[in-house]
Design an enzyme around this catalytic site. Sequence first.
Site, mmCIF file in Angstrom:
data_model
loop_
_atom_site.group_PDB
_atom_site.id
_atom_site.type_symbol
_atom_site.label_atom_id
_atom_site.label_comp_id
_atom_site.label_asym_id
_atom_site.label_seq_id
_atom_site.Cartn_x
_atom_site.Cartn_y
_atom_site.Cartn_z
ATOM 1 C CG HIS A 112 8.381 1.965 -5.405
ATOM 2 N ND1 HIS A 112 8.537 1.661 -3.996
ATOM 3 C CD2 HIS A 112 7.505 1.169 -5.552
ATOM 4 C CE1 HIS A 112 7.581 0.944 -3.145
ATOM 5 N NE2 HIS A 112 6.587 0.427 -3.966
ATOM 6 C CG ASP A 114 3.066 0.073 -6.507
ATOM 7 O OD1 ASP A 114 3.823 0.024 -5.373
ATOM 8 O OD2 ASP A 114 1.920 0.044 -6.267
ATOM 9 C CG HIS A 266 4.610 4.402 -2.952
ATOM 10 N ND1 HIS A 266 4.369 4.226 -4.457
ATOM 11 C CD2 HIS A 266 4.684 3.058 -2.683
ATOM 12 C CE1 HIS A 266 3.742 2.719 -4.727
ATOM 13 N NE2 HIS A 266 4.435 2.522 -3.767
ATOM 14 N NE ARG A 280 -0.534 -3.013 -4.895
ATOM 15 C CZ ARG A 280 1.225 -3.222 -5.213
ATOM 16 N NH1 ARG A 280 2.020 -2.906 -4.827
ATOM 17 N NH2 ARG A 280 1.383 -3.247 -6.158
HETATM 18 C C1 OGA Z 1 3.080 -0.782 -1.849
HETATM 19 C C2 OGA Z 1 4.019 -0.048 -1.409
HETATM 20 C C3 OGA Z 1 4.342 0.916 1.444
HETATM 21 C C4 OGA Z 1 3.605 0.706 2.744
HETATM 22 O O1 OGA Z 1 1.794 -0.884 -1.241
HETATM 23 O O2 OGA Z 1 3.106 -0.602 -2.656
HETATM 24 O O3 OGA Z 1 5.254 -0.046 -1.917
HETATM 25 O O4 OGA Z 1 3.809 2.257 3.146
HETATM 26 N N1 OGA Z 1 4.008 -0.093 0.217
HETATM 27 O O5 OGA Z 1 3.726 -0.640 3.186
HETATM 28 MN MN MN Z 2 4.547 0.309 -3.234
#
Ligand code: OGA
Ligand code: MN
Length: 289
Positions: A112, A114, A266, A280
């Site tokens: 995806h 974000d 990702h 994040r």
């Molecule tokens: C995000 C995500 C992936 C992860 O934080 O947007 O997709 O590795 N994380 O935790």
């Molecule tokens: Mn993500």
Amino acid sequence: MAAPHKSTASASIAVKPGANGIGAEVSGIDLAQPLSPEQVAGIGQTLVAHKVLFFRDQAIDSEQHLAFGRRFGALEVHPFASFSGFTSGGDKPELIALESTPEKPQVAEVWHSDVSWRETPSLGSILRITHCPEAGGDTLWADMSAAYEDLDDATRSFLSGLVAVHDWSNFRQHLIALGTPADHISALDASFPAVEHPVVRTHPVSGRKIIYVNAEFTRRIKGMHQEESDMLLKKLYALADNPDYQARMEWKPGSVAFWDNRSTHHKVMPDVRGYRRVERVTIVGDRPF
Ligand code: OGA
Ligand code: MN
């Protein structure tokens, strides 16, 4: 090509690109310290060029993480964070925490970009690991401009001008399961209706074209029969699975990743063992064109 020598010590970051067009390790910088404008500009340019940056051995806390993110733009408050169960919430609304335990598997195991369901999806995200798992749980990124550029001319011209519909319906069941009151969900529906973005967007800085549909948040291609749309989308989603387009982060204590959310997709590997926790910070982006 060797990086040009920078004359001021504060501006010199060392960049070690990965083997294939996506991903670079950045060293010679302490993210706990205030950064100079030259360092911020250097990181910004490196981000666009390499699409995902890896920093190692950074001793930063949540406040320093937020401060680092703020140097690159306004920070996003995730609209679901305050009641979705994937936030640290409270006094730091711009910080999202994602946790994974053996009982409660993580989200984000599907490729995806974000918040592509927002009118202005994020420019980039900065992820910091706070608890490394016993094993597994690497994050993968895919270079969706390289994927676009490798398509044949006929496919590229077919995609040109197509528009896709994105929404957050995959969160809905999650919100319901968490007991989110129906009136909150209706308010979210009103505030965040489905949005339309080009199937191929143009990077606002590099000018490169990027495949901008993803399996998590894209529902259909506008004006196409659902079956035809599903077939085309499936083909486009599968491009991210090609290892030639991928970079991978094996998380260690002190690791931080900063990705360009416009040019990459990702996901996290579903093989995590033990407790894993990341935080994040997300930078607001522009409307895709
Ligand atoms: C995000 C995500 C992936 C992860 O934080 O947007 O997709 O590795 N994380 O935790
Ligand atoms: Mn993500």
